[in-house]
Design a protein around this motif. Structure first.
Motif, PDB file in Angstrom:
ATOM      1  N   LEU A 288       8.527   0.791  12.869  1.00  0.00           N
ATOM      2  CA  LEU A 288       7.808  -0.212  12.090  1.00  0.00           C
ATOM      3  C   LEU A 288       6.444   0.314  11.652  1.00  0.00           C
ATOM      4  N   CYS A 289       5.735   0.955  12.564  1.00  0.00           N
ATOM      5  CA  CYS A 289       4.427   1.527  12.209  1.00  0.00           C
ATOM      6  C   CYS A 289       4.580   2.615  11.140  1.00  0.00           C
ATOM      7  N   ALA A 290       5.603   3.443  11.273  1.00  0.00           N
ATOM      8  CA  ALA A 290       5.823   4.503  10.287  1.00  0.00           C
ATOM      9  C   ALA A 290       6.109   3.905   8.909  1.00  0.00           C
ATOM     10  N   VAL A 291       6.925   2.870   8.860  1.00  0.00           N
ATOM     11  CA  VAL A 291       7.241   2.225   7.579  1.00  0.00           C
ATOM     12  C   VAL A 291       5.993   1.592   6.979  1.00  0.00           C
ATOM     13  N   LEU A 292       5.180   0.931   7.790  1.00  0.00           N
ATOM     14  CA  LEU A 292       3.956   0.320   7.284  1.00  0.00           C
ATOM     15  C   LEU A 292       2.985   1.363   6.742  1.00  0.00           C
ATOM     16  N   ILE A 293       2.872   2.476   7.415  1.00  0.00           N
ATOM     17  CA  ILE A 293       1.991   3.544   6.959  1.00  0.00           C
ATOM     18  C   ILE A 293       2.477   4.088   5.614  1.00  0.00           C
ATOM     19  N   LEU A 294       3.783   4.307   5.495  1.00  0.00           N
ATOM     20  CA  LEU A 294       4.323   4.808   4.239  1.00  0.00           C
ATOM     21  C   LEU A 294       4.118   3.810   3.106  1.00  0.00           C
ATOM     22  N   GLN A 295       4.293   2.538   3.400  1.00  0.00           N
ATOM     23  CA  GLN A 295       4.103   1.505   2.387  1.00  0.00           C
ATOM     24  C   GLN A 295       2.636   1.467   1.928  1.00  0.00           C
ATOM     25  N   ASN A 296       1.714   1.552   2.875  1.00  0.00           N
ATOM     26  CA  ASN A 296       0.290   1.562   2.522  1.00  0.00           C
ATOM     27  C   ASN A 296      -0.062   2.787   1.684  1.00  0.00           C
ATOM     28  N   GLN A 297       0.491   3.938   2.038  1.00  0.00           N
ATOM     29  CA  GLN A 297       0.225   5.151   1.268  1.00  0.00           C
ATOM     30  C   GLN A 297       0.753   5.020  -0.158  1.00  0.00           C
ATOM     31  N   ALA A 298       1.927   4.412  -0.304  1.00  0.00           N
ATOM     32  CA  ALA A 298       2.480   4.210  -1.650  1.00  0.00           C
ATOM     33  C   ALA A 298       1.597   3.270  -2.463  1.00  0.00           C
ATOM     34  N   THR A 299       1.091   2.216  -1.838  1.00  0.00           N
ATOM     35  CA  THR A 299       0.206   1.284  -2.526  1.00  0.00           C
ATOM     36  C   THR A 299      -1.089   1.970  -2.943  1.00  0.00           C
ATOM     37  N   ILE A 300      -1.637   2.769  -2.053  1.00  0.00           N
ATOM     38  CA  ILE A 300      -2.878   3.502  -2.353  1.00  0.00           C
ATOM     39  C   ILE A 300      -2.644   4.480  -3.502  1.00  0.00           C
TER      40      ILE A 300
END
Length: 120
Positions: free
Chosen positions: A49-61
């Motif tokens: 879950l943490c890995a997915v959230l980090i990837l999602q935030n990076q994509a948004t950034i």
């Protein structure tokens, strides 16, 4: 008879070399308890879950960064256009050009009607 019974008990049998007794090798059964399984699975789920959230935030950034660059490029283009237009305005507002356009239109210079307007 008792002697006879004792003798039979003491009859020597052929000597067989005795090997030291081996204790059976026990394989250690490593069993994971249900509680440990739950802990491991919950840790794994939290990690994923943490890995997915980090990837999602990076994509948004990354998307926001691209949008910012696009806007900055359009701002630069507009500034270049504004500079070019201000140069054009200064060229078109020269005294000689205005005087020639006035002569073409049939206007005459009357010194009494001329007013000096300061530039802003």
């Amino acid at each position: 008879m008792a002697l006879h019974a004792r003798r039979e008990n003491y009859i020597q049998q052929p000597a067989v070399p005795q090997q030291p007794e081996r204790q059976p090798v026990r394989k250690k059964n490593i069993w994971i308890t249900k509680g440990e399984k739950v802990l491991y699975l919950s840790f794994l789920a939290a990690f994923v879950l943490c890995a997915v959230l980090i990837l999602q935030n990076q994509a948004t950034i990354q998307a926001a960064s691209q949008e910012i660059q696009t806007i900055e490029n359009s701002i630069d283009e507009k500034m270049k256009q504004n500079t070019d237009l201000s140069v054009q305005v200064s060229e078109l507002s020269r005294y000689e050009r205005i005087w020639s356009k006035a002569k073409e239109s049939g206007l005459k210079l009357n010194d009494q009607n001329v007013k000096v307007v300061p530039r802003q």
